[in-house]
Design an enzyme around this catalytic site. Structure first.
Site, PDB file in Angstrom:
ATOM      1  N   TYR A 166      -7.860   9.141   8.805  1.00 38.73           N
ATOM      2  CA  TYR A 166      -8.514   8.181   7.897  1.00 38.73           C
ATOM      3  C   TYR A 166      -9.018   6.974   8.688  1.00 38.73           C
ATOM      4  O   TYR A 166     -10.184   6.585   8.598  1.00 38.73           O
ATOM      5  CB  TYR A 166      -7.528   7.738   6.813  1.00 38.73           C
ATOM      6  CG  TYR A 166      -7.953   6.493   6.084  1.00 38.73           C
ATOM      7  CD1 TYR A 166      -7.340   5.272   6.331  1.00 38.73           C
ATOM      8  CD2 TYR A 166      -8.992   6.530   5.158  1.00 38.73           C
ATOM      9  CE1 TYR A 166      -7.749   4.124   5.679  1.00 38.73           C
ATOM     10  CE2 TYR A 166      -9.398   5.375   4.498  1.00 38.73           C
ATOM     11  CZ  TYR A 166      -8.773   4.177   4.770  1.00 38.73           C
ATOM     12  OH  TYR A 166      -9.182   3.035   4.122  1.00 38.73           O
TER      13      TYR A 166
ATOM     14  N   TYR B 111     -10.402  -4.534   4.732  1.00 32.33           N
ATOM     15  CA  TYR B 111      -9.462  -4.926   3.688  1.00 32.33           C
ATOM     16  C   TYR B 111      -8.041  -4.874   4.231  1.00 32.33           C
ATOM     17  O   TYR B 111      -7.699  -3.904   4.931  1.00 32.33           O
ATOM     18  CB  TYR B 111      -9.475  -3.953   2.518  1.00 32.33           C
ATOM     19  CG  TYR B 111     -10.783  -3.614   1.883  1.00 32.33           C
ATOM     20  CD1 TYR B 111     -10.858  -2.513   1.040  1.00 32.33           C
ATOM     21  CD2 TYR B 111     -11.938  -4.350   2.089  1.00 32.33           C
ATOM     22  CE1 TYR B 111     -12.055  -2.151   0.424  1.00 32.33           C
ATOM     23  CE2 TYR B 111     -13.125  -4.003   1.477  1.00 32.33           C
ATOM     24  CZ  TYR B 111     -13.177  -2.901   0.650  1.00 32.33           C
ATOM     25  OH  TYR B 111     -14.352  -2.530   0.038  1.00 32.33           O
ATOM     26  N   PHE B 112      -7.226  -5.798   3.818  1.00 29.71           N
ATOM     27  CA  PHE B 112      -5.800  -5.651   4.066  1.00 29.71           C
ATOM     28  C   PHE B 112      -5.231  -4.847   2.898  1.00 29.71           C
ATOM     29  O   PHE B 112      -5.677  -3.696   2.704  1.00 29.71           O
ATOM     30  CB  PHE B 112      -5.183  -7.029   4.378  1.00 29.71           C
ATOM     31  CG  PHE B 112      -5.453  -7.361   5.833  1.00 29.71           C
ATOM     32  CD1 PHE B 112      -6.748  -7.635   6.275  1.00 29.71           C
ATOM     33  CD2 PHE B 112      -4.433  -7.306   6.766  1.00 29.71           C
ATOM     34  CE1 PHE B 112      -7.013  -7.864   7.626  1.00 29.71           C
ATOM     35  CE2 PHE B 112      -4.694  -7.543   8.121  1.00 29.71           C
ATOM     36  CZ  PHE B 112      -5.980  -7.811   8.548  1.00 29.71           C
TER      37      PHE B 112
ATOM     38  N   ASN C  80       0.771   4.090  -2.655  1.00 27.25           N
ATOM     39  CA  ASN C  80       0.840   2.662  -2.341  1.00 27.25           C
ATOM     40  C   ASN C  80       1.953   1.958  -3.117  1.00 27.25           C
ATOM     41  O   ASN C  80       2.351   2.367  -4.206  1.00 27.25           O
ATOM     42  CB  ASN C  80      -0.520   2.002  -2.618  1.00 27.25           C
ATOM     43  CG  ASN C  80      -1.603   2.531  -1.689  1.00 27.25           C
ATOM     44  OD1 ASN C  80      -2.686   2.833  -2.114  1.00 27.25           O
ATOM     45  ND2 ASN C  80      -1.291   2.654  -0.410  1.00 27.25           N
TER      46      ASN C  80
HETATM   47  C1  WQD Z   1       2.771  -1.038   1.848  1.00 26.34           C
HETATM   48  C2  WQD Z   1       4.218  -1.259   2.295  1.00 26.34           C
HETATM   49  C3  WQD Z   1       5.312   0.756   3.004  1.00 26.34           C
HETATM   50  C4  WQD Z   1       5.395   2.674  -0.933  1.00 26.34           C
HETATM   51  C5  WQD Z   1      -2.390   1.907   3.204  1.00 26.34           C
HETATM   52  C6  WQD Z   1      -3.558   2.251   4.083  1.00 26.34           C
HETATM   53  C7  WQD Z   1      -4.619   1.195   3.969  1.00 26.34           C
HETATM   54  C8  WQD Z   1      -4.994   1.036   2.523  1.00 26.34           C
HETATM   55  C9  WQD Z   1      -3.750   0.646   1.711  1.00 26.34           C
HETATM   56  C10 WQD Z   1      -6.881   2.400   2.016  1.00 26.34           C
HETATM   57  C11 WQD Z   1       4.565  -0.454   3.543  1.00 26.34           C
HETATM   58  C12 WQD Z   1       5.994   0.175   1.766  1.00 26.34           C
HETATM   59  C13 WQD Z   1       5.169   1.775   0.099  1.00 26.34           C
HETATM   60  C14 WQD Z   1       6.720   2.945  -1.349  1.00 26.34           C
HETATM   61  C15 WQD Z   1       7.533   1.404   0.299  1.00 26.34           C
HETATM   62  N1  WQD Z   1      -5.569   2.233   2.036  1.00 26.34           N
HETATM   63  N2  WQD Z   1       6.224   1.162   0.700  1.00 26.34           N
HETATM   64  N3  WQD Z   1       7.745   2.302  -0.711  1.00 26.34           N
HETATM   65  O1  WQD Z   1       0.524   1.757   4.121  1.00 26.34           O
HETATM   66  O2  WQD Z   1       0.131  -0.774   4.212  1.00 26.34           O
HETATM   67  O3  WQD Z   1      -1.783   0.733   3.693  1.00 26.34           O
HETATM   68  O4  WQD Z   1      -2.811   1.706   1.877  1.00 26.34           O
HETATM   69  O5  WQD Z   1      -7.746   1.575   2.122  1.00 26.34           O
HETATM   70  O6  WQD Z   1      -5.740   1.583   4.726  1.00 26.34           O
HETATM   71  O7  WQD Z   1      -3.120   2.275   5.424  1.00 26.34           O
HETATM   72  O8  WQD Z   1       0.013   0.420   2.014  1.00 26.34           O
HETATM   73  O9  WQD Z   1       1.042   0.289  -0.211  1.00 26.34           O
HETATM   74  O10 WQD Z   1       1.327   2.433   1.154  1.00 26.34           O
HETATM   75  O11 WQD Z   1       2.550   0.374   1.811  1.00 26.34           O
HETATM   76  O12 WQD Z   1       8.493   0.835   0.863  1.00 26.34           O
HETATM   77  O13 WQD Z   1       6.989   3.756  -2.275  1.00 26.34           O
HETATM   78  O14 WQD Z   1       5.092  -0.791   1.285  1.00 26.34           O
HETATM   79  O15 WQD Z   1       6.279   1.248   3.931  1.00 26.34           O
HETATM   80  O16 WQD Z   1       5.458  -1.222   4.336  1.00 26.34           O
HETATM   81  P1  WQD Z   1      -0.181   0.546   3.599  1.00 26.34           P
HETATM   82  P2  WQD Z   1       1.232   0.950   1.128  1.00 26.34           P
END
Ligand code: WQD
Length: 338
Positions: free
Chosen positions: A149, A176-177, A198
């Site tokens: 990705y 984007y963050f 997410n």
């Molecule tokens: C956030 C934090 C997890 C779920 C990804 C992509 C990024 C964008 C957003 C597309 C992390 C923790 C998560 C859960 C958890 N996508 N978590 N339990 O991985 O930062 O970003 O999604 O544009 O490009 O990389 O987002 O929301 O998956 O995770 O503890 O059930 O929450 O480990 O630390 P991420 P996320």
């Protein structure tokens, strides 16, 4: 007023950007194949913006659809959202991600060139920074890809940068963050198909009672509470950043910008904030780290402030409250009017 084409405009960020564009007085057209969006979002966008929504049902991979769309309307620019976006899925289906994300951009830009439309805002991601070592993260940080990705997003950035050497492209790249939250009306929001990947939509499902508990992926990171840091930004702020990016392109100012708040928030902090918005305890359990996760990602927002005068305005409390309002209204089928 200039008309803007939003590819993937029926999606989470796209639908909020459609609302922000209309609010700013822009005309807009949504192109979407509805592969990852519920068609009812169009009716809800109409209710939200108080007018007809111009929609073309089709894929950015379909050159004929694109040519017919550009021939039937006059566009001053394109905001390109249409892409596959699940990191984990991209590891399992890399060719599908290359085809949709890279092939889609090439088909779109070829159609734009043929139609003499040269302004494009590209939806990129902070994941192009790989595992950063310097914080906060500025746009000059080293770039790398840790998933197919991320590879597609980095490749698309390079394609646009290279194309602009040969043709009069005016490009806005927005990295984007972590987009979260929903429109305050509760009419549009994040609508993941199936079990969410997410964090916030997962917590929302726990709050609705649809999932038993939140699994916190690791509490052994080098952060105060041991859980990973991310830079969560309200989707309404992110949508507004797209309008400001587009306006900069209309003035001939290209840019590559981080779109975040600059404030890191841990998983447990997000859980506590959501719990406060819901008003009751939400069960969670600490489990092992998720493969591929990075410990910290948070932006230096200075360049977006300097180049777009963009500032994120909504805090964590509003991110959670707007999400909780959205998922409740979605569960009730948006019965009440607004
Ligand atoms: C956030 C934090 C997890 C779920 C990804 C992509 C990024 C964008 C957003 C597309 C992390 C923790 C998560 C859960 C958890 N996508 N978590 N339990 O991985 O930062 O970003 O999604 O544009 O490009 O990389 O987002 O929301 O998956 O995770 O503890 O059930 O929450 O480990 O630390 P991420 P996320």
């Amino acid at each position: 007023m200039p008309r803007i084409l939003l590819t993937g405009g029926a999606g989470y960020i796209g639908s909020h950007t459609y609302a922000a564009l209309r609010d700013a007085g822009h005309e807009a057209t949504i192109l979407d194949d509805f592969s990852n969006a519920d068609p009812s979002v169009i009716d809800r966008l109409g209710r939200l913006t108080g007018g007809e929504v111009d929609v073309v049902r089709g894929s950015v991979l379909d050159r004929d659809v694109l040519d017919r769309t550009f021939a039937s309307r006059t566009f001053d620019g394109v905001i390109h959202f249409a892409a596959r976006k699940a990191v984990g899925e991209s590891v399992l289906k890399p060719l599908d991600y290359f085809e949709t994300n890279i092939g889609g951009l090439i088909t779109l830009t070829q159609a734009m060139k043929a139609a003499d439309v040269w302004r494009i805002v590209f939806s990129s991601t902070a994941t192009v920074y790989g595992e950063p070592e310097v914080f906060p993260i500025s746009e000059t940080a080293p770039l790398s890809h840790t998933s197919p990705y991320a590879f597609t997003k980095l490749t698309c950035e390079n394609i646009l940068t290279q194309a602009a050497q040969a043709d009069p492209w005016v490009v806005g790249i927005l990295r984007y963050f972590n987009p979260v939250g929903a429109h305050p009306t509760g009419l549009i929001g994040e609508d993941p198909q199936g079990i969410p990947d997410n964090l916030m939509p997962f917590i929302a499902k726990v709050a609705l009672g649809e999932l038993p508990e939140l699994q916190v992926f690791g509490d052994d990171y080098d952060t105060p509470d041991g859980t990973a840091w991310r830079d969560y930004i309200h989707v309404v702020d992110l949508a507004r950043a797209h309008v400001q990016s587009l306006d900069a392109l209309l003035a001939g100012r290209a840019h590559t910008l981080n779109i975040g708040t600059g404030t890191p928030v841990s998983v447990l902090e997000m859980h506590a904030a959501y719990q406060a918005a819901v008003g009751r305890d939400l069960p969670y359990r600490i489990v092992g780290r998720r493969p591929g996760d990075v410990p910290k990602l948070y932006a230096d927002p200075a360049r977006a402030q300097q180049e777009l005068d963009f500032h994120a305005e909504h805090g964590l409390e509003e991110m959670c409250a707007s999400s909780w309002n959205w998922v409740q209204r979605q569960a009730e089928g948006w019965r009440f009017n607004s």
